[in-house]
Design a protein around this motif. Structure first.
Motif, mmCIF file in Angstrom:
data_model
loop_
_atom_site.group_PDB
_atom_site.id
_atom_site.type_symbol
_atom_site.label_atom_id
_atom_site.label_comp_id
_atom_site.label_asym_id
_atom_site.label_seq_id
_atom_site.Cartn_x
_atom_site.Cartn_y
_atom_site.Cartn_z
ATOM 1 N N ASP A 1 38.944 48.178 36.824
ATOM 2 C CA ASP A 1 38.385 47.343 37.877
ATOM 3 C C ASP A 1 38.910 45.908 37.785
ATOM 4 O OD1 ASP A 1 36.618 46.754 40.087
ATOM 5 O OD2 ASP A 1 35.556 45.503 38.627
ATOM 6 N N ASP A 2 38.896 45.383 36.561
ATOM 7 C CA ASP A 2 39.361 44.004 36.401
ATOM 8 C C ASP A 2 39.825 43.821 34.966
ATOM 9 O OD1 ASP A 2 39.940 41.394 37.000
ATOM 10 O OD2 ASP A 2 37.870 40.720 37.220
ATOM 11 N N SER B 1 40.146 36.086 35.906
ATOM 12 C CA SER B 1 40.088 37.426 36.512
ATOM 13 C C SER B 1 41.339 37.729 37.331
ATOM 14 C CB SER B 1 38.862 37.502 37.425
ATOM 15 O OG SER B 1 39.026 38.516 38.387
ATOM 16 N N ARG C 1 41.602 40.369 39.317
ATOM 17 C CA ARG C 1 41.190 40.834 40.640
ATOM 18 C C ARG C 1 40.829 39.677 41.563
ATOM 19 N NH1 ARG C 1 40.625 45.440 42.917
ATOM 20 N NH2 ARG C 1 40.762 46.619 40.993
ATOM 21 N N ALA C 2 40.248 38.615 40.994
ATOM 22 C CA ALA C 2 39.828 37.498 41.850
ATOM 23 C C ALA C 2 40.981 36.559 42.186
ATOM 24 C CB ALA C 2 38.708 36.715 41.165
ATOM 25 N N PRO D 1 45.036 39.811 43.044
ATOM 26 C CA PRO D 1 44.759 41.249 43.192
ATOM 27 C C PRO D 1 45.979 42.034 43.663
ATOM 28 C CG PRO D 1 43.748 39.992 44.982
ATOM 29 C CD PRO D 1 44.277 38.997 43.990
ATOM 30 N N GLN D 2 46.921 41.333 44.333
ATOM 31 C CA GLN D 2 48.096 42.059 44.840
ATOM 32 C C GLN D 2 48.909 42.702 43.718
ATOM 33 O OE1 GLN D 2 47.525 38.820 44.683
ATOM 34 N NE2 GLN D 2 49.244 37.562 45.314
ATOM 35 N N ILE E 1 47.683 44.161 41.089
ATOM 36 C CA ILE E 1 47.052 45.436 40.687
ATOM 37 C C ILE E 1 47.635 46.536 41.568
ATOM 38 C CG2 ILE E 1 44.876 46.709 40.485
ATOM 39 C CD1 ILE E 1 43.425 44.039 40.161
ATOM 40 N N GLU E 2 47.698 46.220 42.841
ATOM 41 C CA GLU E 2 48.206 47.170 43.827
ATOM 42 C C GLU E 2 49.688 47.466 43.593
ATOM 43 O OE1 GLU E 2 47.862 49.805 46.282
ATOM 44 O OE2 GLU E 2 46.076 48.731 45.610
ATOM 45 N N THR F 1 34.684 39.052 41.026
ATOM 46 C CA THR F 1 34.442 39.672 42.347
ATOM 47 C C THR F 1 33.180 40.551 42.298
ATOM 48 O OG1 THR F 1 36.127 41.264 41.732
ATOM 49 C CG2 THR F 1 36.770 39.667 43.330
ATOM 50 N N GLN F 2 32.957 41.179 41.149
ATOM 51 C CA GLN F 2 31.756 41.992 40.965
ATOM 52 C C GLN F 2 30.503 41.118 41.051
ATOM 53 O OE1 GLN F 2 32.459 45.141 40.746
ATOM 54 N NE2 GLN F 2 30.272 45.657 40.872
#
Ligand code: FAD
Length: 456
Positions: free
Chosen positions: A141-142, A178, A180-181, A184-185, A187-188, A407-408
């Motif tokens: 997730d992160d 983080s 993801r915060a 995030p690109q 991760i993808e 983000t969570q």
């Protein structure tokens, strides 16, 4: 309604509410409440001896449309200026090294510029190339930006390229930040291509011409603030610090430091989160697990006669490697990057000081901060004598730290705050992006939500 905080987020929220009211002919009272004696928050432009000096942000990304759209709506498009292109460098071992070309946030998309780079050792380069062969991370997730990039590209790449490039935006500890915060690109990209280098290659087509990515306004970013303040018809309070909110029959009593009170049906908080947390102290979920205090930074603008300054390595400035024992973390040759800021025959260099764990410099006197910055600058730029004048700005606790799980945490606030405090929204740099376009987007979004809940 009330908008607490008169930085770019609060002003954007107010402007958006006004626009929507104008379009629908709906009317409601809105008050903007600002603690300090001026609007703009981090944005502050100083005009001095023909120089336009930014004390906080100096420009905004054009790719995220919200700032450009706002400039257009306010009729300021003819004031737009784009940055001059030029090489940027990383300061390592008191020398400037070019940032490898064709890289995306420091991740190389081509192998040759990486292999030719003077920034990494041969081992460091070999380790970075491992990225092409190691398997992708199992789904997650992160995780921290530092762990993610070090795992794929190696420690050296993180210390000497990725960290310096990101430190201008977050000035934080990459091993707490983080992924993801903030990015995030990646991760993808990693999931899709199995490699950051291959991912960067997809994002950065090889022959794409380099274009300017940033814009500002001819008379500085304060002209955006001034235009917003002129355009907003709602009451705007200055020197009005909010200390408490009380619930009263579905409405809110807003208590100011001087004891005065206001009543509102809905509120947009646009403050640094620590301040909002103090005000809404009965909401335990506003305390972020592993929260890190905002980092304090400073800027030192130095004005010279052009004859005093010889830039040896042509470019627009540099950022310092993480381990560089330098007071300055970055410097912009403002007269070259933004020529409109500087009278002809002069030069303007802006240095940044302070980073996570190294904020003590801000407690020094202006004279010491200027001298330290100048000494460091003289390592890499030929400067004859002292600046004609310098402007030191301390921005204490100004850079929010989006820690792992950010983000969570935002999701939880989103799900819970509305029950405890209906029609109350949080927006601004502490939450969903620190850049000016991100702040404007968040201000717009909060305004639209309030408008739809309370007026439609
Ligand atoms: P702020 O500007 O912090 O505004 C919050 C306002 O709330 C302030 O005016 C404050 O006085 C007020 N306030 C606080 N407490 C209270 C209270 N209790 N009651 C009432 N009012 C209160 N971004 C870019 O896009 N480009 C850049 O070039 C760039 N450079 C930067 C350089 C530096 C040195 C820094 C620190 C940031 C930079 N940023 C940049 C980020 C950007 O400037 C900020 O994220 C953005 O300006 C924050 O806007 P805001 O309205 O969310 O918060």
């Amino acid at each position: 309604m009330a908008i607490i905080g008169g930085g770019i987020t609060g002003l954007s929220a107010a402007f958006r509410l006004q626009k929507m009211m104008d379009e629908t002919k709906e009317e409601v009272d809105v008050t903007i409440i600002e603690a300090s004696n001026r609007f703009g928050g981090k944005i502050e432009t100083l005009q001095r001896e023909g120089f336009t000096i930014e004390r906080g942000p100096d420009s905004f990304l054009k790719r995220k449309r919200e700032a450009l759209d706002l400039v257009e709506e306010l009729g300021l498009s003819d004031q737009l200026v784009s940055n001059n292109l030029g090489k940027a460098y990383i300061l390592k071992n008191r020398e400037l090294h070019p940032i490898p070309e064709y890289s995306f946030m420091g991740v190389p998309s081509l192998l040759k510029p990486l292999l030719d780079s003077s920034l990494l050792s041969e081992d460091g380069k070999a380790r970075a190339l491992n990225d092409l062969f190691i398997p992708p991370y199992p789904p997650f997730d992160d995780m921290s930006v530092g762990d993610f990039f070090a795992g794929r590209l190696g420690q050296e790449m993180v210390d000497d390229i990725i960290n310096p490039l990101l430190s201008g935006i977050y000035a934080g500890d990459l091993y707490k930040l983080s992924l993801r915060a903030t990015l995030p690109q990646f991760i993808e990209l990693e999931k899709r291509t199995g490699s950051l280098i291959l991912g960067a290659k997809q994002v950065l087509p090889k022959n794409k011409k380099k274009t300017s990515q940033f814009a500002t306004l001819k008379n500085g970013l304060s002209s955006l603030v001034d235009r917003l303040v002129d355009a907003i018809r709602f009451p705007m309070l200055k020197n009005a610090c909010v200390t408490r909110i009380e619930k009263m029959n579905g409405r809110y009593k807003i208590v100011l430091k001087n004891g005065e009170t206001l009543v509102a049906d809905g509120i947009v908080f646009t403050l640094p989160h620590e301040k909002t947390q103090d005000i809404l102290s009965d909401c335990p979920y506003l305390k972020q697990p592993n929260a890190e205090p905002c980092t304090s930074v400073g800027t030192v603008a130095m004005a010279f006669d052009a004859a005093q300054v010889t830039i040896q390595k042509e470019g627009t400035g540099f950022v310092a490697s993480n381990k560089e024992p330098s007071a300055i973390t970055a410097a912009t040759y403002t007269h070259l990057k933004w020529p409109h800021t500087t009278p002809s025959g002069k030069a303007l260099i802006r240095c940044y000081v302070g980073k996570k764990g190294d904020e003590a410099i801000l407690d020094e006197s202006d004279e010491i901060i200027i001298q330290n910055s100048l000494d460091n600058l003289k390592d890499v730029v030929d400067i004859d004598g002292n600046p004609e004048f310098s402007v030191v700005t301390r921005l204490r606790e100004s850079m929010p730290q989006y820690v792992v799980g950010h983000t969570q945490w935002l999701k939880q606030i989103e799900e819970t705050l509305g029950h405890d405090y209906p029609h109350v929204y949080l927006a601004g740099a502490s939450y969903d992006g620190v850049g000016l376009p991100d702040c404007i987007r968040q201000g717009n979004k909060a305004a639209k939500r309030l408008f739809n809940e309370l007026l439609v």
